[in-house]
Design an enzyme around this catalytic site. Structure first.
Site, PDB file in Angstrom:
ATOM      1  CE  LYS A 107     -80.308 -10.399   2.544  1.00 15.88           C
ATOM      2  NZ  LYS A 107     -79.413 -11.471   2.005  1.00 15.88           N
TER       3      LYS A 107
HETATM    4  C1  PLP Z   1     -78.446 -11.943   2.774  1.00 14.18           C
HETATM    5  C2  PLP Z   1     -77.994 -13.254   2.251  1.00 14.18           C
HETATM    6  C3  PLP Z   1     -77.487 -14.238   3.101  1.00 14.18           C
HETATM    7  C4  PLP Z   1     -77.281 -13.997   4.587  1.00 14.18           C
HETATM    8  O1  PLP Z   1     -78.502 -13.896   5.276  1.00 14.18           O
HETATM    9  P1  PLP Z   1     -78.531 -13.248   6.746  1.00 14.18           P
HETATM   10  O2  PLP Z   1     -79.955 -13.283   7.141  1.00 14.18           O
HETATM   11  O3  PLP Z   1     -77.992 -11.854   6.619  1.00 14.18           O
HETATM   12  O4  PLP Z   1     -77.666 -14.097   7.598  1.00 14.18           O
HETATM   13  C5  PLP Z   1     -77.149 -15.460   2.557  1.00 14.18           C
HETATM   14  N1  PLP Z   1     -77.263 -15.703   1.244  1.00 14.18           N
HETATM   15  C6  PLP Z   1     -77.722 -14.777   0.387  1.00 14.18           C
HETATM   16  C7  PLP Z   1     -77.812 -15.098  -1.064  1.00 14.18           C
HETATM   17  C8  PLP Z   1     -78.116 -13.526   0.857  1.00 14.18           C
HETATM   18  O5  PLP Z   1     -78.569 -12.621   0.006  1.00 14.18           O
END
Ligand code: PLP
Length: 430
Positions: A107
């Site tokens: 993210k």
């Molecule tokens: C947010 C997150 C996901 C999921 O991603 P999306 O884009 O919401 O599908 C998967 N793994 C981790 C570690 C995350 O923080």
């Protein structure tokens, strides 16, 4: 580039408005009105370009009319100032490690790109911008760290009490300054609903200059498409079809992959890998989309019962998404046994989310040949240290960046899931 709302194709806004509004006024999600493709010679020479060069080319094709090229180049280089190594785990199986940014999760890409872009657009604004964000764990830390200390911005993170790991919680509750954490007695879905309600509230909209930073913001989504191009260019050299397995919750990451494909990236298939929160895999096999409330798992950043990017997936592919994506879901027990197996056979430590991506890829490869697969490793295993250590029966090293967070003191404001309580608070700070 202009952007329309998934609820009203006639509504068109600029990139600036799409980024600042986050969610369209009719509660729809913003989408680019056209998806430009990249020239074929770009795909031919991509393997010789750096990640930053690839990312800038893609960004300029999408946003080059809205942001001056030198600014866009600076934003891209500021966003991607860390590696995204492809690590071979088994024959035809690669982990794309997206956790080398400041908060050790993928993210960081979206949050850093968005904070830079918003900073560029906000430089002419008079009022302070309030960024309201719901998190099931990693979004909060990435956004809080992306905006930490950025002048003219304030971040308010809503998270479900007791449902995020200690390490995740520390990453957004210990910063202080322009970052406030609100602990909700409820689930992630409650937090997401509270944020959506706040954006619809006309009183709040008047008093505060509100924007969102959830995966619903188009500025979070776009940079996530960059690494699909990069990873493809590195494994495509083997002459096999390339598939991506994406551990998914709100499906922003997977949607960004679909966007890359529509820009011309020849991906054979996407794999939607989930924990038992499996509404999308169910849709892909049964054809019915039935959101439910979320269930708690050890891959908690994916505990989402009503994935917000599903409408964007429908916009991009409609019903034909069933041909583009294979969906599989896995239990906590399967996740733990994958973490154990891969550690024993390949000496590679998966985090619980990456483990689900790995499992999805294994499943697909057991049914298809002449394919090379990349699974996205979305977080450093140290972010989920309790689960990983308990599963492996051994200690793992916590990276220095995480150790520093763990020493900080948690500060949060506790609230019920009643909107009025949040509203009163937001009015009190405006
Ligand atoms: C947010 C997150 C996901 C999921 O991603 P999306 O884009 O919401 O599908 C998967 N793994 C981790 C570690 C995350 O923080």
């Amino acid at each position: 580039m202009r952007f329309y709302s998934t609820r009203n194709k006639a509504l068109r806004v600029s990139l600036r408005d799409a980024v600042i509004q986050g969610l369209a006024p009719d509660n729809g999600l913003f989408m680019p009105e056209t998806i430009p493709t990249l020239p074929s010679d770009f795909f031919e020479k991509m393997h010789s370009l750096s990640f930053q060069e690839i990312a800038f080319t893609v960004a300029a094709r999408l946003l080059g009319d809205d942001v001056p090229h030198p600014v866009l180049k600076r934003i891209v280089h500021h966003t991607i100032n860390f590696d995204a190594p492809l690590v071979q785990v088994e024959e035809d199986i690669y982990a794309l490690e997206l956790f080398h940014g400041p908060t050790l999760a993928f993210k960081d890409f979206g949050a850093r790109f968005m904070s830079q872009l918003l900073g560029f657009f906000a430089s002419e604004e008079k009022r302070e911008i309030t960024i309201l964000v719901a998190t099931s764990g990693d979004t909060g830390s990435a956004v809080a760290n992306g905006f930490f200390g950025v002048p003219g911005t304030r971040v308010i993170v809503l998270y479900p009490s007791g449902k995020v790991s200690d390490v995740q919680e520390k990453q957004f509750t210990t910063l202080g300054k322009n970052i406030t954490a609100i602990e909700i007695d409820g689930t992630f879905d409650d937090c997401q609903r509270l944020v959506k309600t706040a954006f619809m509230d006309s009183e709040l909209k008047q008093r505060l200059f509100l924007t969102s930073a959830n995966s619903i913001n188009i500025a979070r989504l776009i940079p996530q498409s960059f690494y699909y191009f990069y990873a493809w260019s590195r494994v495509n050299q083997q002459g096999k079809d390339v598939v991506f397995s994406v551990p998914s919750g709100n499906f922003g990451n997977l949607t960004a992959g679909l966007l890359a494909k529509q820009m011309g990236l020849p991906v054979k298939k996407f794999i939607a890998a989930t924990n038992i929160n499996d509404v999308v895999p169910k849709y892909l096999t049964k054809g019915v989309f039935e959101p439910t409330s979320s269930q708690q798992t050890i891959s908690n950043a994916m505990d989402v019962g009503n994935p917000s990017n599903f409408d964007r997936m429908l916009e991009l592919y409609g019903e034909t998404m069933k041909g583009e994506i294979s969906g599989y879901s896995f239990t906590d027990e399967q996740t733990r046994s994958a973490i154990r197996r891969v550690y024993e056979s390949s000496d590679y430590v998966l985090d619980p989310h990456g483990a689900i991506g790995y499992l999805g890829l294994k499943k697909y490869l057991s049914l298809h040949q002449h394919v090379v697969g990349v699974f996205l490793e979305t977080a450093h295993p140290g972010k989920f240290i309790d689960v990983v250590e308990e599963t492996l029966g051994r200690k793992i090293d916590l990276p220095p960046a995480l150790q520093a967070f763990m020493k900080g003191e948690k500060k949060s404001i506790r609230m019920s899931k009643d909107f009025i309580e949040l509203k009163n608070y937001l009015q009190s700070i405006s």
